[in-house]
Design an enzyme around this catalytic site. Structure first.
Site, PDB file in Angstrom:
ATOM      1  N   ARG A 215      -3.650  25.013  42.771  1.00 26.89           N
ATOM      2  CA  ARG A 215      -3.384  24.264  41.521  1.00 26.89           C
ATOM      3  C   ARG A 215      -3.055  25.181  40.338  1.00 26.89           C
ATOM      4  O   ARG A 215      -3.271  24.829  39.183  1.00 26.89           O
ATOM      5  CB  ARG A 215      -4.551  23.345  41.166  1.00 26.89           C
ATOM      6  CG  ARG A 215      -4.830  22.306  42.223  1.00 26.89           C
ATOM      7  CD  ARG A 215      -5.677  21.179  41.699  1.00 26.89           C
ATOM      8  NE  ARG A 215      -5.856  20.183  42.735  1.00 26.89           N
ATOM      9  CZ  ARG A 215      -6.821  20.203  43.635  1.00 26.89           C
ATOM     10  NH1 ARG A 215      -7.720  21.183  43.603  1.00 26.89           N
ATOM     11  NH2 ARG A 215      -6.915  19.273  44.556  1.00 26.89           N
TER      12      ARG A 215
ATOM     13  N   LYS B 262      10.693  28.259  33.307  1.00 26.99           N
ATOM     14  CA  LYS B 262      11.317  27.343  34.269  1.00 26.99           C
ATOM     15  C   LYS B 262      11.225  27.971  35.657  1.00 26.99           C
ATOM     16  O   LYS B 262      11.658  29.107  35.859  1.00 26.99           O
ATOM     17  CB  LYS B 262      12.791  27.107  33.927  1.00 26.99           C
ATOM     18  CG  LYS B 262      12.990  26.116  32.799  1.00 26.99           C
ATOM     19  CD  LYS B 262      14.451  25.747  32.667  1.00 26.99           C
ATOM     20  CE  LYS B 262      14.668  24.755  31.541  1.00 26.99           C
ATOM     21  NZ  LYS B 262      16.104  24.456  31.321  1.00 26.99           N
TER      22      LYS B 262
ATOM     23  N   GLU C 183      25.141  35.886  29.598  1.00 29.44           N
ATOM     24  CA  GLU C 183      23.980  35.227  28.977  1.00 29.44           C
ATOM     25  C   GLU C 183      23.565  35.962  27.692  1.00 29.44           C
ATOM     26  O   GLU C 183      23.041  35.353  26.769  1.00 29.44           O
ATOM     27  CB  GLU C 183      22.804  35.148  29.955  1.00 29.44           C
ATOM     28  CG  GLU C 183      23.108  34.413  31.261  1.00 29.44           C
ATOM     29  CD  GLU C 183      23.054  32.889  31.162  1.00 29.44           C
ATOM     30  OE1 GLU C 183      22.775  32.357  30.068  1.00 29.44           O
ATOM     31  OE2 GLU C 183      23.298  32.238  32.200  1.00 29.44           O
TER      32      GLU C 183
ATOM     33  N   LYS D 142      15.798  33.858  22.935  1.00 30.70           N
ATOM     34  CA  LYS D 142      15.303  32.837  23.872  1.00 30.70           C
ATOM     35  C   LYS D 142      13.876  32.439  23.523  1.00 30.70           C
ATOM     36  O   LYS D 142      13.525  31.251  23.569  1.00 30.70           O
ATOM     37  CB  LYS D 142      15.385  33.339  25.316  1.00 30.70           C
ATOM     38  CG  LYS D 142      14.861  32.262  26.269  1.00 30.70           C
ATOM     39  CD  LYS D 142      15.494  32.228  27.617  1.00 30.70           C
ATOM     40  CE  LYS D 142      14.981  30.991  28.371  1.00 30.70           C
ATOM     41  NZ  LYS D 142      15.435  30.920  29.735  1.00 30.70           N
TER      42      LYS D 142
ATOM     43  N   GLU E 286      12.145  21.278  26.775  1.00 28.01           N
ATOM     44  CA  GLU E 286      13.531  20.835  26.649  1.00 28.01           C
ATOM     45  C   GLU E 286      13.655  19.363  26.240  1.00 28.01           C
ATOM     46  O   GLU E 286      14.385  18.587  26.852  1.00 28.01           O
ATOM     47  CB  GLU E 286      14.287  21.104  27.959  1.00 28.01           C
ATOM     48  CG  GLU E 286      15.783  21.197  27.740  1.00 28.01           C
ATOM     49  CD  GLU E 286      16.546  21.778  28.942  1.00 28.01           C
ATOM     50  OE1 GLU E 286      16.159  22.855  29.425  1.00 28.01           O
ATOM     51  OE2 GLU E 286      17.511  21.149  29.346  1.00 28.01           O
TER      52      GLU E 286
ATOM     53  N   ARG F 209      16.094  23.195  23.176  1.00 26.15           N
ATOM     54  CA  ARG F 209      16.221  24.128  24.323  1.00 26.15           C
ATOM     55  C   ARG F 209      17.534  23.902  25.069  1.00 26.15           C
ATOM     56  O   ARG F 209      18.045  24.813  25.715  1.00 26.15           O
ATOM     57  CB  ARG F 209      15.018  23.988  25.263  1.00 26.15           C
ATOM     58  CG  ARG F 209      15.040  25.024  26.373  1.00 26.15           C
ATOM     59  CD  ARG F 209      13.705  25.192  27.072  1.00 26.15           C
ATOM     60  NE  ARG F 209      13.831  26.147  28.161  1.00 26.15           N
ATOM     61  CZ  ARG F 209      12.828  26.739  28.773  1.00 26.15           C
ATOM     62  NH1 ARG F 209      11.585  26.469  28.406  1.00 26.15           N
ATOM     63  NH2 ARG F 209      13.031  27.585  29.753  1.00 26.15           N
TER      64      ARG F 209
ATOM     65  N   ASN G 120      22.003  25.855  27.206  1.00 26.20           N
ATOM     66  CA  ASN G 120      22.984  25.468  28.231  1.00 26.20           C
ATOM     67  C   ASN G 120      24.423  25.625  27.740  1.00 26.20           C
ATOM     68  O   ASN G 120      25.347  25.135  28.405  1.00 26.20           O
ATOM     69  CB  ASN G 120      22.749  24.027  28.680  1.00 26.20           C
ATOM     70  CG  ASN G 120      21.417  23.890  29.394  1.00 26.20           C
ATOM     71  OD1 ASN G 120      20.938  24.852  29.992  1.00 26.20           O
ATOM     72  ND2 ASN G 120      20.810  22.720  29.312  1.00 26.20           N
TER      73      ASN G 120
ATOM     74  N   HIS H  43      27.191  26.065  30.193  1.00 24.04           N
ATOM     75  CA  HIS H  43      26.670  25.749  31.520  1.00 24.04           C
ATOM     76  C   HIS H  43      27.219  24.436  32.079  1.00 24.04           C
ATOM     77  O   HIS H  43      27.200  24.226  33.285  1.00 24.04           O
ATOM     78  CB  HIS H  43      25.139  25.712  31.501  1.00 24.04           C
ATOM     79  CG  HIS H  43      24.522  27.095  31.428  1.00 24.04           C
ATOM     80  ND1 HIS H  43      24.794  27.971  30.402  1.00 24.04           N
ATOM     81  CD2 HIS H  43      23.679  27.754  32.254  1.00 24.04           C
ATOM     82  CE1 HIS H  43      24.117  29.102  30.609  1.00 24.04           C
ATOM     83  NE2 HIS H  43      23.442  28.984  31.730  1.00 24.04           N
TER      84      HIS H  43
ATOM     85  N   HIS I  94      28.438  25.052  35.536  1.00 25.99           N
ATOM     86  CA  HIS I  94      27.816  24.455  36.729  1.00 25.99           C
ATOM     87  C   HIS I  94      28.846  23.686  37.540  1.00 25.99           C
ATOM     88  O   HIS I  94      28.823  23.703  38.781  1.00 25.99           O
ATOM     89  CB  HIS I  94      26.677  23.512  36.333  1.00 25.99           C
ATOM     90  CG  HIS I  94      25.417  24.232  35.936  1.00 25.99           C
ATOM     91  ND1 HIS I  94      24.425  23.653  35.171  1.00 25.99           N
ATOM     92  CD2 HIS I  94      24.990  25.484  36.214  1.00 25.99           C
ATOM     93  CE1 HIS I  94      23.451  24.528  34.978  1.00 25.99           C
ATOM     94  NE2 HIS I  94      23.770  25.641  35.604  1.00 25.99           N
TER      95      HIS I  94
ATOM     96  N   HIS J 133      27.002  32.865  38.967  1.00 22.59           N
ATOM     97  CA  HIS J 133      26.566  32.013  37.861  1.00 22.59           C
ATOM     98  C   HIS J 133      27.061  32.501  36.495  1.00 22.59           C
ATOM     99  O   HIS J 133      27.639  31.736  35.718  1.00 22.59           O
ATOM    100  CB  HIS J 133      25.044  31.897  37.878  1.00 22.59           C
ATOM    101  CG  HIS J 133      24.487  31.134  36.726  1.00 22.59           C
ATOM    102  ND1 HIS J 133      24.632  29.771  36.599  1.00 22.59           N
ATOM    103  CD2 HIS J 133      23.807  31.538  35.627  1.00 22.59           C
ATOM    104  CE1 HIS J 133      24.065  29.370  35.471  1.00 22.59           C
ATOM    105  NE2 HIS J 133      23.552  30.426  34.862  1.00 22.59           N
TER     106      HIS J 133
HETATM  107  N1  GLY Z   1      18.074  28.998  31.221  1.00 24.35           N
HETATM  108  C1  GLY Z   1      17.885  27.884  30.381  1.00 24.35           C
HETATM  109  C2  GLY Z   1      16.469  27.650  29.981  1.00 24.35           C
HETATM  110  O1  GLY Z   1      15.602  28.438  30.307  1.00 24.35           O
HETATM  111  O2  GLY Z   1      16.194  26.662  29.367  1.00 24.35           O
END
Ligand code: GLY
Length: 383
Positions: A128, A150, A192, A233, A243, A247, A251, A254, A258, A273
Protein backbone atom coordinates in the site's frame (compact mmCIF):
# COMPACT_ATOMS: atom_id res chain seq x y z
CA UNK A 1 29.11 15.74 -0.65
CA UNK A 2 30.92 12.42 -1.25
CA UNK A 3 31.74 11.71 -4.88
CA UNK A 4 30.31 14.94 -6.25
CA UNK A 5 32.38 17.18 -8.45
CA UNK A 6 31.40 20.81 -8.86
CA UNK A 7 28.29 22.46 -7.50
CA UNK A 8 25.02 20.78 -6.74
CA UNK A 9 21.85 22.74 -7.25
CA UNK A 10 18.74 22.01 -5.20
CA UNK A 11 15.21 22.64 -6.44
CA UNK A 12 12.39 22.15 -3.95
CA UNK A 13 9.01 20.81 -5.00
CA UNK A 14 6.69 22.56 -2.53
CA UNK A 15 3.99 20.04 -1.75
CA UNK A 16 3.70 20.41 2.02
CA UNK A 17 4.29 17.10 3.79
CA UNK A 18 4.90 15.46 0.41
CA UNK A 19 7.42 18.10 -0.69
CA UNK A 20 10.87 16.98 -1.79
CA UNK A 21 14.24 18.07 -3.15
CA UNK A 22 15.58 17.61 -6.65
CA UNK A 23 19.37 17.64 -6.55
CA UNK A 24 21.15 18.39 -9.83
CA UNK A 25 24.89 17.93 -10.33
CA UNK A 26 27.78 15.86 -11.65
CA UNK A 27 28.49 12.60 -9.83
CA UNK A 28 25.33 12.45 -7.72
CA UNK A 29 24.95 8.70 -8.23
CA UNK A 30 28.07 8.36 -6.11
CA UNK A 31 26.40 10.42 -3.37
CA UNK A 32 23.05 8.63 -3.51
CA UNK A 33 23.67 6.47 -0.44
CA UNK A 34 24.42 9.43 1.83
CA UNK A 35 21.50 11.48 0.46
CA UNK A 36 19.01 8.63 0.82
CA UNK A 37 20.25 7.61 4.28
CA UNK A 38 19.85 11.22 5.44
CA UNK A 39 16.21 11.33 4.31
CA UNK A 40 15.13 7.72 4.91
CA UNK A 41 17.16 6.54 7.90
CA UNK A 42 17.21 2.77 8.33
CA UNK A 43 15.56 2.08 4.97
CA UNK A 44 16.56 -0.87 2.79
CA UNK A 45 16.16 -0.54 -0.96
CA UNK A 46 15.29 -2.14 -4.29
CA UNK A 47 17.00 -0.59 -7.32
CA UNK A 48 14.73 -0.94 -10.34
CA UNK A 49 16.57 -0.39 -13.60
CA UNK A 50 16.92 -1.79 -17.12
CA UNK A 51 19.71 -3.91 -18.56
CA UNK A 52 21.29 -1.01 -20.52
CA UNK A 53 21.31 1.48 -17.66
CA UNK A 54 22.37 -1.22 -15.19
CA UNK A 55 25.54 -1.84 -17.22
CA UNK A 56 26.51 1.84 -16.97
CA UNK A 57 25.33 2.93 -13.54
CA UNK A 58 24.05 0.14 -11.25
CA UNK A 59 27.46 -0.78 -9.79
CA UNK A 60 28.16 2.85 -8.77
CA UNK A 61 24.72 3.22 -7.21
CA UNK A 62 24.95 -0.12 -5.39
CA UNK A 63 28.42 0.78 -4.06
CA UNK A 64 27.19 4.16 -2.85
CA UNK A 65 24.25 2.56 -1.04
CA UNK A 66 26.50 -0.06 0.52
CA UNK A 67 28.92 2.59 1.73
CA UNK A 68 26.00 4.31 3.47
CA UNK A 69 24.90 1.02 5.07
CA UNK A 70 21.81 0.61 2.86
CA UNK A 71 21.10 -3.00 2.01
CA UNK A 72 19.93 -3.09 -1.62
CA UNK A 73 18.72 -5.57 -4.19
CA UNK A 74 18.84 -4.81 -7.94
CA UNK A 75 15.97 -5.70 -10.28
CA UNK A 76 16.69 -5.14 -13.99
CA UNK A 77 13.99 -5.29 -16.65
CA UNK A 78 14.45 -5.43 -20.42
CA UNK A 79 14.90 -1.94 -21.91
CA UNK A 80 12.02 -0.34 -23.78
CA UNK A 81 8.41 0.72 -23.47
CA UNK A 82 7.22 -2.90 -23.12
CA UNK A 83 8.43 -2.80 -19.52
CA UNK A 84 5.39 -0.60 -18.77
CA UNK A 85 3.09 -3.64 -18.90
CA UNK A 86 1.14 -5.86 -16.52
CA UNK A 87 3.45 -8.89 -16.96
CA UNK A 88 6.59 -6.90 -16.15
CA UNK A 89 4.81 -5.10 -13.29
CA UNK A 90 3.93 -8.49 -11.79
CA UNK A 91 7.54 -9.71 -12.09
CA UNK A 92 8.93 -6.60 -10.43
CA UNK A 93 6.34 -6.57 -7.63
CA UNK A 94 7.17 -10.20 -6.94
CA UNK A 95 10.91 -9.45 -6.82
CA UNK A 96 10.36 -6.57 -4.36
CA UNK A 97 8.24 -8.81 -2.12
CA UNK A 98 10.77 -11.65 -2.44
CA UNK A 99 13.44 -9.26 -1.12
CA UNK A 100 11.18 -8.81 1.96
CA UNK A 101 11.07 -5.06 1.65
CA UNK A 102 8.60 -3.20 3.80
CA UNK A 103 6.57 -0.03 3.66
CA UNK A 104 9.33 2.17 5.05
CA UNK A 105 11.87 0.82 2.54
CA UNK A 106 12.72 2.52 -0.74
CA UNK A 107 12.14 1.67 -4.35
CA UNK A 108 14.85 3.47 -6.33
CA UNK A 109 14.22 4.08 -10.03
CA UNK A 110 17.55 4.14 -11.91
CA UNK A 111 16.95 4.94 -15.57
CA UNK A 112 14.83 6.89 -18.00
CA UNK A 113 11.12 7.60 -18.12
CA UNK A 114 10.01 4.00 -18.61
CA UNK A 115 11.86 2.74 -15.55
CA UNK A 116 10.74 5.76 -13.50
CA UNK A 117 7.08 5.26 -14.39
CA UNK A 118 7.19 1.52 -13.69
CA UNK A 119 9.22 1.76 -10.46
CA UNK A 120 7.08 4.62 -9.15
CA UNK A 121 3.92 2.60 -9.72
CA UNK A 122 5.50 -0.43 -7.98
CA UNK A 123 6.42 1.77 -5.00
CA UNK A 124 2.86 3.07 -4.84
CA UNK A 125 1.13 -0.32 -4.76
CA UNK A 126 3.46 -2.72 -2.90
CA UNK A 127 2.40 -2.89 0.77
CA UNK A 128 0.00 0.00 0.00
CA UNK A 129 2.85 2.37 -0.66
CA UNK A 130 6.60 2.31 -0.10
CA UNK A 131 9.12 5.16 -0.24
CA UNK A 132 10.24 6.18 -3.72
CA UNK A 133 13.47 7.75 -5.00
CA UNK A 134 14.13 8.79 -8.58
CA UNK A 135 17.64 8.61 -10.07
CA UNK A 136 16.89 9.70 -13.66
CA UNK A 137 19.61 9.00 -16.23
CA UNK A 138 18.07 10.47 -19.40
CA UNK A 139 17.58 14.18 -20.12
CA UNK A 140 13.84 13.64 -20.57
CA UNK A 141 13.60 11.93 -17.19
CA UNK A 142 15.74 14.59 -15.46
CA UNK A 143 13.69 17.54 -16.71
CA UNK A 144 10.23 16.00 -16.87
CA UNK A 145 9.16 12.48 -15.94
CA UNK A 146 11.07 12.14 -12.64
CA UNK A 147 9.44 15.29 -11.27
CA UNK A 148 5.79 15.56 -10.31
CA UNK A 149 4.78 12.04 -9.33
CA UNK A 150 3.07 10.68 -12.44
CA UNK A 151 3.68 6.92 -12.50
CA UNK A 152 2.11 3.98 -14.27
CA UNK A 153 2.06 1.46 -17.07
CA UNK A 154 0.34 1.15 -20.44
CA UNK A 155 -2.82 -0.78 -21.27
CA UNK A 156 -3.70 -2.39 -24.60
CA UNK A 157 -6.15 0.53 -24.82
CA UNK A 158 -3.50 3.25 -24.59
CA UNK A 159 -0.41 4.65 -22.93
CA UNK A 160 -0.25 5.54 -19.22
CA UNK A 161 -3.85 4.47 -18.58
CA UNK A 162 -3.05 2.52 -15.38
CA UNK A 163 -1.17 4.28 -12.63
CA UNK A 164 -1.17 6.73 -9.77
CA UNK A 165 0.31 9.94 -8.48
CA UNK A 166 3.20 8.89 -6.25
CA UNK A 167 5.59 11.68 -5.35
CA UNK A 168 9.20 10.64 -4.75
CA UNK A 169 10.98 11.44 -1.50
CA UNK A 170 14.02 12.62 -3.47
CA UNK A 171 15.19 13.10 -7.07
CA UNK A 172 18.92 12.81 -7.84
CA UNK A 173 19.72 14.07 -11.33
CA UNK A 174 23.34 13.12 -12.02
CA UNK A 175 24.27 15.21 -15.05
CA UNK A 176 27.31 12.99 -15.74
CA UNK A 177 24.89 10.17 -16.59
CA UNK A 178 23.91 12.15 -19.69
CA UNK A 179 27.41 11.66 -21.15
CA UNK A 180 26.49 8.09 -22.12
CA UNK A 181 23.19 9.04 -23.82
CA UNK A 182 22.90 8.65 -27.60
CA UNK A 183 22.84 12.09 -29.28
CA UNK A 184 19.33 11.52 -30.64
CA UNK A 185 17.98 10.78 -27.16
CA UNK A 186 19.60 13.87 -25.67
CA UNK A 187 18.16 16.03 -28.47
CA UNK A 188 14.70 14.55 -27.96
CA UNK A 189 14.88 15.35 -24.24
CA UNK A 190 15.88 18.91 -25.14
CA UNK A 191 12.42 19.42 -26.67
CA UNK A 192 11.00 19.25 -23.12
CA UNK A 193 13.62 21.78 -21.93
CA UNK A 194 12.59 24.25 -24.66
CA UNK A 195 8.95 23.57 -23.75
CA UNK A 196 9.35 25.27 -20.35
CA UNK A 197 10.58 28.43 -22.04
CA UNK A 198 7.67 28.34 -24.43
CA UNK A 199 5.07 27.82 -21.68
CA UNK A 200 5.84 30.73 -19.38
CA UNK A 201 9.58 31.53 -19.33
CA UNK A 202 10.37 33.65 -22.38
CA UNK A 203 13.73 34.74 -20.89
CA UNK A 204 14.73 31.09 -20.54
CA UNK A 205 13.78 30.47 -24.18
CA UNK A 206 15.94 33.41 -25.26
CA UNK A 207 18.77 32.05 -23.09
CA UNK A 208 18.44 28.65 -24.79
CA UNK A 209 18.54 30.29 -28.22
CA UNK A 210 21.87 31.87 -27.25
CA UNK A 211 23.34 28.97 -25.25
CA UNK A 212 22.01 25.69 -26.65
CA UNK A 213 25.42 24.62 -27.97
CA UNK A 214 26.87 24.86 -24.46
CA UNK A 215 23.85 22.94 -23.10
CA UNK A 216 24.57 20.14 -25.58
CA UNK A 217 28.30 20.11 -24.74
CA UNK A 218 27.79 19.67 -20.98
CA UNK A 219 29.15 21.61 -18.04
CA UNK A 220 27.48 24.47 -16.16
CA UNK A 221 25.15 25.51 -19.01
CA UNK A 222 23.66 22.03 -19.18
CA UNK A 223 23.18 21.90 -15.39
CA UNK A 224 21.58 25.34 -15.49
CA UNK A 225 19.13 24.25 -18.22
CA UNK A 226 18.17 21.16 -16.21
CA UNK A 227 17.75 23.12 -12.97
CA UNK A 228 15.68 25.82 -14.69
CA UNK A 229 13.49 23.13 -16.27
CA UNK A 230 13.00 21.45 -12.89
CA UNK A 231 12.14 24.83 -11.31
CA UNK A 232 9.56 25.43 -14.03
CA UNK A 233 8.00 22.02 -13.61
CA UNK A 234 8.12 22.17 -9.81
CA UNK A 235 6.23 25.48 -9.87
CA UNK A 236 3.45 24.04 -12.03
CA UNK A 237 3.20 20.82 -10.00
CA UNK A 238 3.11 22.78 -6.72
CA UNK A 239 0.07 24.75 -7.86
CA UNK A 240 -1.78 21.86 -9.52
CA UNK A 241 -0.46 18.46 -8.42
CA UNK A 242 -3.38 16.41 -9.79
CA UNK A 243 -3.84 18.23 -13.11
CA UNK A 244 -7.15 19.88 -12.33
CA UNK A 245 -6.01 22.99 -14.19
CA UNK A 246 -2.63 24.55 -14.95
CA UNK A 247 -0.62 21.31 -15.02
CA UNK A 248 -2.17 20.67 -18.43
CA UNK A 249 0.12 23.46 -19.72
CA UNK A 250 2.92 20.89 -19.51
CA UNK A 251 1.19 19.19 -22.44
CA UNK A 252 2.21 21.97 -24.83
CA UNK A 253 3.03 20.21 -28.11
CA UNK A 254 1.80 16.89 -26.78
CA UNK A 255 -1.61 16.84 -28.47
CA UNK A 256 -0.14 16.85 -31.96
CA UNK A 257 2.89 14.92 -30.67
CA UNK A 258 0.89 12.04 -29.17
CA UNK A 259 -1.19 11.80 -32.34
CA UNK A 260 2.02 11.55 -34.40
CA UNK A 261 3.44 8.90 -32.07
CA UNK A 262 0.24 6.87 -32.43
CA UNK A 263 0.18 7.42 -36.20
CA UNK A 264 3.75 6.08 -36.49
CA UNK A 265 2.84 3.01 -34.42
CA UNK A 266 5.17 4.11 -31.57
CA UNK A 267 8.04 3.04 -33.83
CA UNK A 268 11.08 4.72 -32.29
CA UNK A 269 13.03 4.30 -35.52
CA UNK A 270 10.61 6.84 -37.02
CA UNK A 271 9.75 9.09 -34.10
CA UNK A 272 10.59 9.21 -30.40
CA UNK A 273 8.46 11.07 -27.86
CA UNK A 274 10.58 14.23 -27.71
CA UNK A 275 10.68 14.50 -31.49
CA UNK A 276 6.89 14.21 -31.56
CA UNK A 277 6.75 16.99 -28.95
CA UNK A 278 9.08 19.17 -31.08
CA UNK A 279 6.88 18.80 -34.16
CA UNK A 280 3.85 19.26 -31.90
CA UNK A 281 5.20 22.50 -30.39
CA UNK A 282 6.01 23.88 -33.84
CA UNK A 283 2.48 22.98 -34.99
CA UNK A 284 0.87 24.42 -31.82
CA UNK A 285 2.60 27.75 -32.51
CA UNK A 286 1.70 27.71 -36.20
CA UNK A 287 -1.90 26.79 -35.33
CA UNK A 288 -2.03 29.65 -32.81
CA UNK A 289 -0.75 32.01 -35.52
CA UNK A 290 -3.40 30.74 -37.94
CA UNK A 291 -6.05 31.49 -35.29
CA UNK A 292 -4.60 35.03 -34.98
CA UNK A 293 -3.62 34.40 -31.37
CA UNK A 294 0.13 34.66 -31.90
CA UNK A 295 2.30 36.35 -34.48
CA UNK A 296 3.66 34.21 -37.36
CA UNK A 297 7.11 35.66 -36.57
CA UNK A 298 7.08 34.07 -33.12
CA UNK A 299 5.98 30.73 -34.61
CA UNK A 300 8.87 31.01 -37.07
CA UNK A 301 11.26 31.79 -34.20
CA UNK A 302 10.19 28.64 -32.34
CA UNK A 303 10.66 26.54 -35.46
CA UNK A 304 14.05 28.09 -36.16
CA UNK A 305 15.33 27.22 -32.69
CA UNK A 306 14.06 23.64 -32.68
CA UNK A 307 15.44 23.11 -36.20
CA UNK A 308 18.81 24.63 -35.18
CA UNK A 309 19.30 21.93 -32.54
CA UNK A 310 18.36 19.25 -35.08
CA UNK A 311 14.79 18.50 -33.99
CA UNK A 312 12.04 17.91 -36.57
CA UNK A 313 9.47 20.70 -36.90
CA UNK A 314 7.12 19.41 -39.60
CA UNK A 315 5.28 16.20 -40.42
CA UNK A 316 7.24 15.99 -43.69
CA UNK A 317 10.41 15.32 -41.69
CA UNK A 318 8.99 12.13 -40.15
CA UNK A 319 10.24 9.14 -42.15
CA UNK A 320 7.63 6.92 -43.81
CA UNK A 321 4.02 7.53 -44.73
CA UNK A 322 1.62 9.27 -42.36
CA UNK A 323 -2.16 9.04 -42.35
CA UNK A 324 -3.98 11.97 -43.94
CA UNK A 325 -5.33 14.95 -41.96
CA UNK A 326 -8.73 13.35 -41.24
CA UNK A 327 -7.17 10.26 -39.70
CA UNK A 328 -4.76 12.50 -37.76
CA UNK A 329 -7.77 14.34 -36.36
CA UNK A 330 -9.17 10.96 -35.20
CA UNK A 331 -5.91 10.27 -33.35
CA UNK A 332 -6.12 13.71 -31.73
CA UNK A 333 -9.74 13.16 -30.69
CA UNK A 334 -8.82 9.76 -29.19
CA UNK A 335 -6.01 11.30 -27.18
CA UNK A 336 -8.00 14.24 -25.87
CA UNK A 337 -11.23 14.53 -23.98
CA UNK A 338 -13.79 15.78 -26.50
CA UNK A 339 -16.26 17.93 -24.62
CA UNK A 340 -19.50 18.71 -26.49
CA UNK A 341 -17.67 18.47 -29.81
CA UNK A 342 -14.80 20.80 -28.80
CA UNK A 343 -11.16 19.82 -28.26
CA UNK A 344 -8.86 21.02 -25.51
CA UNK A 345 -5.49 22.25 -26.82
CA UNK A 346 -2.56 24.12 -25.34
CA UNK A 347 -2.32 27.20 -27.54
CA UNK A 348 -0.22 30.32 -27.19
CA UNK A 349 -0.31 34.09 -27.50
CA UNK A 350 3.43 34.05 -28.15
CA UNK A 351 6.67 32.71 -26.71
CA UNK A 352 6.18 32.15 -22.97
CA UNK A 353 2.44 32.83 -23.15
CA UNK A 354 0.84 29.39 -23.47
CA UNK A 355 -2.72 28.86 -22.30
CA UNK A 356 -5.35 26.13 -22.09
CA UNK A 357 -7.97 26.46 -24.84
CA UNK A 358 -11.00 24.28 -24.11
CA UNK A 359 -13.10 25.20 -27.10
CA UNK A 360 -11.12 24.34 -30.20
CA UNK A 361 -13.40 23.27 -33.03
CA UNK A 362 -12.34 20.01 -34.73
CA UNK A 363 -13.05 21.66 -38.11
CA UNK A 364 -10.40 24.33 -37.36
CA UNK A 365 -7.87 21.61 -36.50
CA UNK A 366 -8.69 19.72 -39.70
CA UNK A 367 -8.32 22.82 -41.87
CA UNK A 368 -4.98 23.54 -40.19
CA UNK A 369 -3.72 19.98 -40.71
CA UNK A 370 -4.77 20.15 -44.35
CA UNK A 371 -2.74 23.33 -44.72
CA UNK A 372 0.46 21.94 -43.15
CA UNK A 373 0.53 18.30 -44.22
CA UNK A 374 1.92 17.28 -47.58
CA UNK A 375 -0.58 17.24 -50.45
CA UNK A 376 0.25 13.56 -51.09
CA UNK A 377 -1.17 12.76 -47.65
CA UNK A 378 -4.75 13.56 -48.51
CA UNK A 379 -7.67 11.97 -46.66
CA UNK A 380 -8.17 8.43 -47.83
CA UNK A 381 -4.52 7.92 -48.79
CA UNK A 382 -3.67 4.25 -48.30
CA UNK A 383 -1.63 3.54 -45.17
N1 GLY B 1 4.74 15.33 -18.21
C1 GLY B 1 3.57 16.04 -17.88
C2 GLY B 1 3.27 16.08 -16.42
O1 GLY B 1 4.05 15.60 -15.62
O2 GLY B 1 2.23 16.55 -16.06
Amino acid sequence: MAGVEGGVETVRVELGARGYDILIGEGLIGAAGAEIAARLPGARAAIITDDNVAAHHAPALAASLEAAGIDATTIAVRPGEKAKSFPVLEEVVDAVLAARLERGDAVIALGGGVVGDLAGFVSGIVRRGMKFVQVPTSLLAQVDSSVGGKTGINSARGKNLVGLFQQPALVLADTAALDTLPAREFRAGYAEVAKYGLIDRPDFFAWLEANWRAVFSGGPARSHAIAESCRAKAAVVARDEYEAGDRALLNLGHTFGHALEAATGYDSARLVHGEGVAVGMALAHRFSARLNLASPDEAARVEAHLAAVGLPVSTAQIPGALPGPERMLDYIAQDKKVSRGALTFILTRGIGRAFIAKDVAPAEVLAFLQSVMEPTMEPGAAR
